[in-house]
Design a protein around this motif. Structure first.
Motif, PDB file in Angstrom:
ATOM      1  N   GLU A 132       5.987  27.069   2.292  1.00 44.50           N
ATOM      2  CA  GLU A 132       5.537  27.060   3.683  1.00 44.50           C
ATOM      3  C   GLU A 132       4.448  26.020   3.921  1.00 44.50           C
ATOM      4  O   GLU A 132       4.414  25.376   4.974  1.00 44.50           O
ATOM      5  CB  GLU A 132       5.069  28.452   4.100  1.00 44.50           C
ATOM      6  N   ALA A 133       3.534  25.846   2.974  1.00 43.72           N
ATOM      7  CA  ALA A 133       2.525  24.796   3.116  1.00 43.72           C
ATOM      8  C   ALA A 133       3.194  23.443   3.238  1.00 43.72           C
ATOM      9  O   ALA A 133       2.871  22.637   4.139  1.00 43.72           O
ATOM     10  CB  ALA A 133       1.561  24.823   1.933  1.00 43.72           C
ATOM     11  N   GLN A 134       4.142  23.169   2.360  1.00 38.43           N
ATOM     12  CA  GLN A 134       4.811  21.871   2.396  1.00 38.43           C
ATOM     13  C   GLN A 134       5.670  21.712   3.642  1.00 38.43           C
ATOM     14  O   GLN A 134       5.762  20.616   4.206  1.00 38.43           O
ATOM     15  CB  GLN A 134       5.631  21.674   1.127  1.00 38.43           C
ATOM     16  N   ARG A 135       6.274  22.781   4.104  1.00 40.63           N
ATOM     17  CA  ARG A 135       7.049  22.697   5.354  1.00 40.63           C
ATOM     18  C   ARG A 135       6.159  22.319   6.533  1.00 40.63           C
ATOM     19  O   ARG A 135       6.512  21.478   7.366  1.00 40.63           O
ATOM     20  CB  ARG A 135       7.751  24.029   5.627  1.00 40.63           C
ATOM     21  N   HIS A 136       4.983  22.937   6.602  1.00 42.16           N
ATOM     22  CA  HIS A 136       4.060  22.622   7.692  1.00 42.16           C
ATOM     23  C   HIS A 136       3.566  21.176   7.598  1.00 42.16           C
ATOM     24  O   HIS A 136       3.432  20.487   8.616  1.00 42.16           O
ATOM     25  CB  HIS A 136       2.883  23.605   7.685  1.00 42.16           C
ATOM     26  N   TYR A 137       3.286  20.714   6.390  1.00 42.56           N
ATOM     27  CA  TYR A 137       2.850  19.329   6.242  1.00 42.56           C
ATOM     28  C   TYR A 137       3.956  18.355   6.619  1.00 42.56           C
ATOM     29  O   TYR A 137       3.689  17.269   7.149  1.00 42.56           O
ATOM     30  CB  TYR A 137       2.359  19.067   4.811  1.00 42.56           C
ATOM     31  N   ALA A 138       5.204  18.718   6.362  1.00 44.37           N
ATOM     32  CA  ALA A 138       6.320  17.860   6.759  1.00 44.37           C
ATOM     33  C   ALA A 138       6.404  17.736   8.281  1.00 44.37           C
ATOM     34  O   ALA A 138       6.676  16.656   8.817  1.00 44.37           O
ATOM     35  CB  ALA A 138       7.629  18.401   6.193  1.00 44.37           C
ATOM     36  N   VAL A 139       6.164  18.840   8.995  1.00 48.66           N
ATOM     37  CA  VAL A 139       6.137  18.804  10.456  1.00 48.66           C
ATOM     38  C   VAL A 139       5.049  17.842  10.938  1.00 48.66           C
ATOM     39  O   VAL A 139       5.265  17.010  11.832  1.00 48.66           O
ATOM     40  CB  VAL A 139       5.925  20.213  11.038  1.00 48.66           C
ATOM     41  N   LEU A 140       3.866  17.966  10.346  1.00 50.91           N
ATOM     42  CA  LEU A 140       2.765  17.062  10.706  1.00 50.91           C
ATOM     43  C   LEU A 140       3.118  15.619  10.404  1.00 50.91           C
ATOM     44  O   LEU A 140       2.843  14.712  11.208  1.00 50.91           O
ATOM     45  CB  LEU A 140       1.502  17.440   9.928  1.00 50.91           C
ATOM     46  N   ASN A 141       3.687  15.394   9.247  1.00 49.45           N
ATOM     47  CA  ASN A 141       4.008  14.032   8.839  1.00 49.45           C
ATOM     48  C   ASN A 141       4.999  13.387   9.806  1.00 49.45           C
ATOM     49  O   ASN A 141       4.842  12.219  10.198  1.00 49.45           O
ATOM     50  CB  ASN A 141       4.574  14.034   7.420  1.00 49.45           C
ATOM     51  N   ASP A 142       6.009  14.151  10.218  1.00 49.59           N
ATOM     52  CA  ASP A 142       6.970  13.635  11.187  1.00 49.59           C
ATOM     53  C   ASP A 142       6.302  13.364  12.532  1.00 49.59           C
ATOM     54  O   ASP A 142       6.584  12.353  13.188  1.00 49.59           O
ATOM     55  CB  ASP A 142       8.119  14.626  11.372  1.00 49.59           C
TER      56      ASP A 142
END
Length: 230
Positions: A132-142
């Motif tokens: 979940e941490a990495q999923r949220h960071y992926a949203v931010l990165n996009d």
């Protein structure tokens, strides 16, 4: 004068960044959570949730780091985007994304990666929060692809909120994850280079906080463990 109740963890540090950027005097008050200062009656009157940060702005009490950022931004008129409905919507959306996603999932990821007892459920919980941490960071990165800041071209409290946790991304996840989210890293590096960021990080060094994660600290930081033992 505004009293700022804090320690050196990510959520207080993002409020410290705002206060240092503002450049107006404030009184820092150390709350040593490993010693249990957050449970003292005088602090619970300010924040009944027994968490840092909190502020006492001449009798106006505000707790939760993101609430404090929004309160201070609206009070001072600083670090807000231009006042349009679209910008207001984007600011609130991303500020709440950090409040309900980045912060909680990062915190739990840190707990299960570094501090949780290694029992039979540990691997599941660890993997869940890392995902979940990495999923949220992926949203931010996009979101940050092709954008200078979280809301257009203006440095706002949304960027400060993100910086508080994202500067600790390697501790939350790992070095490979930091490299993978290059757009987030670019923004974090830019904010970290600001003089106010260095002052915010150094604020904790003016006080002596308990460093040891011993039985006392675990009992104060992770109350469910002491409750289970009882």
């Amino acid at each position: 004068m505004l009293k700022f109740y804090f320690n050196g963890s990510p959520n207080p540090t993002k409020v410290a960044l705002f206060l240092e950027e503002l450049g107006q005097p404030f009184e820092p008050v150390a709350v040593d959570t490993r010693k249990g200062d957050q449970f003292k009656p005088e602090f619970l009157k300010i924040n009944p949730n027994a968490k840092v940060p909190a502020i006492d702005d001449d009798g106006v009490l505000v707790f939760d780091s993101n609430a404090i950022l929004l309160y201070l931004a609206e009070k001072t008129g600083k670090f807000l985007p231009s006042n349009t409905p679209q910008n207001r919507a984007q600011l609130l959306s991303w500020l709440m994304f950090v409040a309900t996603g980045i912060g909680p999932y990062s915190g739990q990821a840190v707990h299960f990666k570094h501090f949780a007892p290694k029992d039979q459920n540990h691997d599941y919980a660890h993997n869940r929060y890392q995902f979940e941490a990495q999923r949220h960071y992926a949203v931010l990165n996009d979101h940050l692809a092709g954008k200078k800041y979280m809301v257009g071209d203006t440095y706002t409290v949304a960027d400060m909120a993100l910086w508080g946790w994202a500067r600790m991304a390697a501790f939350v996840m790992n070095d490979e994850a930091v490299a993978k989210y290059a757009n987030v890293k670019r923004l974090v590096d830019e904010i970290s280079a600001r003089p106010a960021a260095a002052k915010a990080i150094a604020l904790k060094d003016k006080f002596t906080f308990k460093a040891e994660m011993d039985d006392e600290a675990r009992g104060n930081m992770f109350k469910h463990l002491s409750t289970k033992a009882a």
